[in-house]
Design an enzyme around this catalytic site. Structure first.
Site, mmCIF file in Angstrom:
data_model
loop_
_atom_site.group_PDB
_atom_site.id
_atom_site.type_symbol
_atom_site.label_atom_id
_atom_site.label_comp_id
_atom_site.label_asym_id
_atom_site.label_seq_id
_atom_site.Cartn_x
_atom_site.Cartn_y
_atom_site.Cartn_z
ATOM 1 N N GLY A 13 4.494 -10.095 -4.786
ATOM 2 C CA GLY A 13 4.416 -11.022 -3.664
ATOM 3 C C GLY A 13 3.312 -12.042 -3.864
ATOM 4 O O GLY A 13 2.520 -12.312 -2.959
ATOM 5 N N GLY A 14 3.287 -12.634 -5.061
ATOM 6 C CA GLY A 14 2.167 -13.493 -5.427
ATOM 7 C C GLY A 14 2.357 -14.971 -5.186
ATOM 8 O O GLY A 14 1.537 -15.771 -5.641
ATOM 9 N N ILE A 18 -2.091 -13.716 0.721
ATOM 10 C CA ILE A 18 -3.050 -12.822 0.081
ATOM 11 C C ILE A 18 -2.724 -12.624 -1.398
ATOM 12 O O ILE A 18 -3.631 -12.586 -2.241
ATOM 13 C CB ILE A 18 -3.102 -11.475 0.832
ATOM 14 N N TYR A 149 6.804 -1.259 11.458
ATOM 15 C CA TYR A 149 5.775 -1.862 10.609
ATOM 16 C C TYR A 149 4.549 -0.959 10.543
ATOM 17 O O TYR A 149 4.000 -0.704 9.464
ATOM 18 C CB TYR A 149 5.411 -3.245 11.154
#
Length: 248
Positions: A13-14, A18, A149
Site C-alpha cells: 500500500g505504498g 503512510i 474495522y
C-alpha cells in the site's frame, strides 16, 4: 553512511499516505524500496516520484500475495524490512446491519491479507530482518458502527505478537505502529465528501489532547526507528501508539 544502505524493503500500500511517506523515509536512509498497490497507474506514479520499484498486487487476494512473493524472490532474493501497511476502513454500520460483503472486504485486506503477506514472505526474510504492521488505536477503542474495522486491527495485533515469538530464534523482530487520526486519503477512499471530512477532522481534533491531527511522516519515522537494528535491536512484540494522546 545511511543506516539502510544495501537493505531491501517492501512497503505494501505504498502509493499514498503512510505507505508513501514510509517508503520516502526508507529511501532517504539508503534502502532499496519496493512499493505495492492495487492500482497500476497509482503505484507506478508513486514509484516514479519516490525512486522506488513498483509491483501491482492486491493484499486482499491470496493469489496476488503469492505472485508478489514469487516475483520478488526471483528478482531480488532476500529482504530486510517488511512494512505491512495496506488496509481499508470499510463502511460504517452497526453490527445488526453489517453486510457480509463489507465484512469480507475489510477482513480480507486488513487481517487475512496482512496475515498471509507475512506468512508467504517469512522464507524471504533475512535473519535479523524487521517486520512492522500498521495497526490503529481502534484495536483498543470500542466505538459503535466500526466493529469490523476495529476487530480487524485487534486481530492484527494478536498475530503480530505471536509472530514476534515465532520468529525470535532467527532474530527477526516484529512490531506494531498504531496511529490515531492521521491526515491521509483513507477516509476519502471510504466515500466521505470534502465537507463531511472537514467536519470529521475538526471533531477529532477537539478530542486529541495535542489539538492536532497526525501526519503520515509521524508514523513513517516510527517505522524507520523500529526497522533500525542498531537502535531498536531489543524491541519485538512492541506497539508504538502515535495518537497525540487521544486514548489517554
Amino acid at each position: 553512511m545511511n543506516k539502510f544502505n544495501d537493505k531491501l524493503a517492501i512497503v505494501t500500500g505504498g502509493n499514498s499516505g503512510i505507505g508513501y511517506a514510509t517508503a520516502k523515509e526508507l529511501i532517504a536512509e539508503g534502502a532499496n524500496v519496493i512499493v505495492t498497490g492495487r492500482r497500476k497507474e497509482a503505484i507506478e506514479k508513486a514509484a516514479e516520484e519516490l525512486g522506488a520499484i513498483p509491483f501491482v498486487a492486491d493484499q486482499g487476494k491470496l493469489e496476488d500475495i503469492i505472485s508478489l512473493k514469487d516475483e520478488i524472490e526471483s528478482q531480488f532474493g532476500k529482504i530486510d524490512i517488511l512494512f505491512i501497511n495496506a488496509g481499508i476502513t470499510g463502511k460504517s454500520d452497526s453490527i445488526e446491519n453489517m453486510s457480509s460483503e463489507n465484512f469480507d472486504n475489510v477482513i480480507d485486506i486488513n487481517f487475512k491479507g496482512a496475515y498471509f503477506t507475512l506468512s508467504k514472505f517469512i522464507p524471504l526474510l533475512n535473519d535479523g530482518a524487521s517486520v512492522v504492521f500498521l495497526s490503529s488505536i481502534v484495536a483498543s477503542i470500542y466505538k459503535p458502527n466500526s466493529s469490523v474495522y476495529q476487530a480487524s486491527k485487534a486481530a492484527l495485533n494478536s498475530i503480530a505478537k505471536t509472530a514476534a515469538v515465532e520468529l525470535a530464534p532467527r532474530k527477526i523482530r516484529v512490531n506494531i505502529v498504531s496511529p490515531g487520526p492521521t491526515k491521509t486519503e483513507i477516509m476519502t477512499k471510504a466515500g466521505l465528501d470534502s465537507k463531511t471530512l472537514e467536519g470529521l477532522n475538526d471533531w477529532l481534533t477537539e478530542l486529541i489532547p495535542l489539538k492536532k491531527m497526525g501526519n503520515p511522516e509521524d508514523v513513517a519515522k516510527a517505522v524507520v526507528y523500529l526497522s533500525d537494528n542498531n537502535i531498536a535491536s531489543f524491541m519485538t512484540g512492541t506497539e508504538i501508539v502515535i495518537d497525540g494522546g487521544m486514548i489517554l
